[in-house]
Scaffold this motif. Structure first.
Motif, PDB file in Angstrom:
ATOM      1  N   LEU A 247       0.847  -1.177   0.000  1.00 18.58           N
ATOM      2  CA  LEU A 247       0.000   0.000   0.000  1.00 18.58           C
ATOM      3  C   LEU A 247       0.894   1.242   0.000  1.00 18.58           C
ATOM      4  O   LEU A 247       1.858   1.311   0.766  1.00 18.58           O
ATOM      5  CB  LEU A 247      -0.872  -0.021   1.257  1.00 18.58           C
ATOM      6  N   LEU A 248       0.575   2.221  -0.849  1.00 17.87           N
ATOM      7  CA  LEU A 248       1.385   3.434  -0.941  1.00 17.87           C
ATOM      8  C   LEU A 248       0.650   4.581  -0.246  1.00 17.87           C
ATOM      9  O   LEU A 248      -0.410   5.030  -0.692  1.00 17.87           O
ATOM     10  CB  LEU A 248       1.662   3.791  -2.401  1.00 17.87           C
ATOM     11  N   ILE A 249       1.216   5.035   0.877  1.00 18.50           N
ATOM     12  CA  ILE A 249       0.633   6.103   1.699  1.00 18.50           C
ATOM     13  C   ILE A 249       1.437   7.376   1.448  1.00 18.50           C
ATOM     14  O   ILE A 249       2.667   7.366   1.510  1.00 18.50           O
ATOM     15  CB  ILE A 249       0.676   5.727   3.189  1.00 18.50           C
ATOM     16  N   LEU A 250       0.743   8.461   1.182  1.00 23.93           N
ATOM     17  CA  LEU A 250       1.398   9.726   0.844  1.00 23.93           C
ATOM     18  C   LEU A 250       0.978  10.826   1.806  1.00 23.93           C
ATOM     19  O   LEU A 250      -0.184  10.891   2.227  1.00 23.93           O
ATOM     20  CB  LEU A 250       1.022  10.140  -0.589  1.00 23.93           C
ATOM     21  N   TRP A 277       3.108  -1.799   3.634  1.00 21.54           N
ATOM     22  CA  TRP A 277       2.949  -0.419   3.176  1.00 21.54           C
ATOM     23  C   TRP A 277       4.298   0.245   2.944  1.00 21.54           C
ATOM     24  O   TRP A 277       5.327  -0.197   3.447  1.00 21.54           O
ATOM     25  CB  TRP A 277       2.170   0.400   4.218  1.00 21.54           C
ATOM     26  N   ARG A 278       4.261   1.331   2.173  1.00 25.18           N
ATOM     27  CA  ARG A 278       5.371   2.268   2.061  1.00 25.18           C
ATOM     28  C   ARG A 278       4.805   3.668   2.247  1.00 25.18           C
ATOM     29  O   ARG A 278       3.669   3.942   1.867  1.00 25.18           O
ATOM     30  CB  ARG A 278       6.089   2.167   0.712  1.00 25.18           C
ATOM     31  N   PHE A 279       5.624   4.534   2.834  1.00 18.32           N
ATOM     32  CA  PHE A 279       5.198   5.911   3.084  1.00 18.32           C
ATOM     33  C   PHE A 279       6.083   6.863   2.294  1.00 18.32           C
ATOM     34  O   PHE A 279       7.319   6.765   2.328  1.00 18.32           O
ATOM     35  CB  PHE A 279       5.295   6.228   4.584  1.00 18.32           C
ATOM     36  N   VAL A 280       5.453   7.793   1.578  1.00 20.98           N
ATOM     37  CA  VAL A 280       6.160   8.822   0.822  1.00 20.98           C
ATOM     38  C   VAL A 280       5.797  10.181   1.422  1.00 20.98           C
ATOM     39  O   VAL A 280       4.617  10.487   1.615  1.00 20.98           O
ATOM     40  CB  VAL A 280       5.774   8.783  -0.672  1.00 20.98           C
ATOM     41  N   HIS A 281       6.818  10.972   1.720  1.00 19.58           N
ATOM     42  CA  HIS A 281       6.584  12.330   2.210  1.00 19.58           C
ATOM     43  C   HIS A 281       7.210  13.343   1.251  1.00 19.58           C
ATOM     44  O   HIS A 281       8.359  13.200   0.836  1.00 19.58           O
ATOM     45  CB  HIS A 281       7.179  12.548   3.603  1.00 19.58           C
ATOM     46  N   VAL A 282       6.450  14.386   0.926  1.00 19.26           N
ATOM     47  CA  VAL A 282       6.930  15.479   0.089  1.00 19.26           C
ATOM     48  C   VAL A 282       6.848  16.764   0.898  1.00 19.26           C
ATOM     49  O   VAL A 282       5.783  17.105   1.422  1.00 19.26           O
ATOM     50  CB  VAL A 282       6.098  15.612  -1.206  1.00 19.26           C
ATOM     51  N   GLY A 283       7.957  17.468   1.007  1.00 20.14           N
ATOM     52  CA  GLY A 283       7.981  18.736   1.721  1.00 20.14           C
ATOM     53  C   GLY A 283       9.243  18.895   2.541  1.00 20.14           C
ATOM     54  O   GLY A 283       9.836  17.908   2.986  1.00 20.14           O
ATOM     55  N   GLY A 284       9.664  20.148   2.732  1.00 19.00           N
ATOM     56  CA  GLY A 284      10.797  20.437   3.601  1.00 19.00           C
ATOM     57  C   GLY A 284      10.290  20.840   4.970  1.00 19.00           C
ATOM     58  O   GLY A 284       9.172  20.516   5.355  1.00 19.00           O
ATOM     59  N   TRP A 306      11.703   9.972   1.854  1.00 17.44           N
ATOM     60  CA  TRP A 306      11.657  11.409   2.129  1.00 17.44           C
ATOM     61  C   TRP A 306      12.087  12.141   0.863  1.00 17.44           C
ATOM     62  O   TRP A 306      13.251  12.121   0.493  1.00 17.44           O
ATOM     63  CB  TRP A 306      12.598  11.784   3.281  1.00 17.44           C
ATOM     64  N   ARG A 307      11.181  12.829   0.202  1.00 22.54           N
ATOM     65  CA  ARG A 307      11.495  13.452  -1.091  1.00 22.54           C
ATOM     66  C   ARG A 307      11.815  14.937  -0.999  1.00 22.54           C
ATOM     67  O   ARG A 307      12.232  15.524  -1.985  1.00 22.54           O
ATOM     68  CB  ARG A 307      10.332  13.228  -2.069  1.00 22.54           C
TER      69      ARG A 307
END
Length: 440
Positions: A247-250, A277-284, A306-307
């Motif tokens: 599962l891709l959690i953003l 699951w995998r977690f993707v975060h966008v933001g500083g 962490w992107r």
């Protein structure tokens, strides 16, 4: 058109920083008003810190003026601005306003605001005398945010004896003292301000209590749906049962206290082991290092991407790939809180099911069990339960996502707010964005 309703020759739009990746709602407003014929000069109190820019920033034609970020950085410019400002007819009143504020807020920031306002007023007056320059012909000063930018706008407009207006949002509403909000809002017409707006009903109700009868109107930012076309991909059937296809959690948001990422990480750590699951975060954000440290302490690092801060197209791509969007907003210790996060509207525009906390203005967008899922703030267990339930149920995610998209496209289009602002600036109606809204 009567003389009293004549549009300003040019508007000085005062911002705390420009451009900023986290403030796309301001950039889309600037571009839309430009396309309707409003002449704008962007006045920024700070230089940019983001490495990227959104496409909308490249399309904006407005000239950009940076005021001295710190007065000691440009002492001669500050001195020259003060010398020019003190010759203006409204300078004495401006100085009285500032001294009254300084008595209650004896801070370097209050001094800096006065110096920046002197530079803005003085350079505007000089540009008017010369008949040229980015600040020539300013007829109205408009600030985004009720704290620092509104102070600079208010002082400068007072010295210039020109009207000023403000658009309030979130942190600026909840982290400045009530006396300052009252001073800026009460009797705004008498102070030469044309109007005040804010972007949530939640914020409007609070400000109206302090305004002394001056109206504070609700104007939602909405989204420019020409930049958020419907997601062409079918809803994912992932249910977290396959470790090879988790599962891709953003989540998209700055790593600061009010976003509650420590709560979200603890919720992820509490998920059952058979949910993959995998977690993707966008933001500083200022808490990036400590958030990454917490993820490592919880044993989550190898499941997180962490992107960092990303331009809009990268955010859009992440939304289209995800199965579930989660935002754990809360009220920080200093009172800071979200208003209505644009990222939730962006996620819903891509038919992505959302889990969020039921604070501030978020319930104005997400109706629990109907267009998304709301949980209590400061509740890792509540977040974990909601993620587990929706993560295992692709059909329920699809139902909430479809309802969320239908609502956001019908009720939160940018054009409605732009039309309201256009009427306030007395500029003509017309297409507010470069393409028609595909959701209508």
């Amino acid at each position: 058109m009567s003389e009293a309703r004549k549009p300003p020759t040019r508007v000085a739009l005062v911002l705390k920083g420009y451009p900023r990746l986290s403030e796309t709602f301001i950039a889309q407003e600037i571009l839309a008003l430009e396309r309707l014929g409003l002449a704008i000069t962007i006045v920024s109190l700070r230089h940019p810190t983001d490495r990227h820019r959104h496409p909308v920033h490249q399309e904006i034609q407005a000239p950009l003026v940076y005021l001295p970020e710190y007065l000691w950085h440009e002492p001669l410019r500050v001195l020259r601005g003060w010398w020019q400002a003190r010759r203006l007819p409204g300078y004495r009143r401006m100085r009285r306003l500032w001294l009254r504020d300084l008595i209650r807020d004896r801070s370097p920031n209050r001094v800096r605001r006065f110096g920046q306002a002197c530079v803005l007023a003085g350079e505007t007056a000089a540009a008017d005398r010369a008949g040229q320059g980015a600040l020539a012909g300013i007829g109205h000063v408009y600030a985004h945010f009720l704290h620092t930018p509104a102070s600079v706008a208010r002082y400068a407009a007072c010295a210039l004896e020109r009207p000023w207006s403000v658009s309030a949002h979130a942190r600026d509403i909840w982290t400045i003292p009530d006396w300052e909000k009252r001073e800026k809002l009460a009797g705004m017409q008498a102070a030469g301000a044309a109007w005040a707006v804010t972007c949530t009903a939640y914020g409007a109700a609070h400000l109206q209590e302090l305004s002394g009868g001056s109206p504070v109107d609700l104007v939602y930012h909405g989204l420019d749906f020409s930049r958020f076309q419907p997601n062409p991909e079918a809803a994912s059937s992932r249910d977290g049962s396959d470790p090879a296809d988790p599962l891709l959690i953003l989540s998209v948001g700055r790593l600061v206290a009010k976003k509650g990422y420590d709560d979200l990480l603890r919720a992820l750590a509490a998920l059952p082991p058979d949910l993959h699951w995998r977690f993707v975060h966008v933001g500083g954000g200022a808490q990036a290092a400590q958030t990454a440290t917490l993820a490592e302490e919880l044993g989550l690092s190898d499941r997180i991407d962490w992107r960092g801060a990303q331009p809009q197209q990268a955010v859009l791509e992440a939304l289209r790939q995800a199965d579930l969007f989660v935002l754990a907003s809360r009220i920080a210790e200093d009172g800071d809180r979200d208003g209505l996060p644009n990222v939730l509207m962006e996620a819903q525009s891509q038919r992505l099911a959302c889990i969020a906390t039921g604070i501030s203005a978020i319930p104005e967008l997400i109706r629990d069990g109907e267009t998304g899922c709301l949980v209590a703030p400061h509740s890792p267990d509540g977040l974990a339960a909601a993620i587990g339930r929706l993560g295992r149920d692709p059909a329920e995610r699809a139902r909430l996502a479809a309802a969320g998209e239908a609502r956001v496209r019908s009720a939160f289009a940018m054009e409605r707010g732009i039309d309201d602002l256009a009427a306030r600036f007395v500029i003509g109606a017309g297409p507010a964005s470069g393409a028609p809204d595909p959701g209508h």
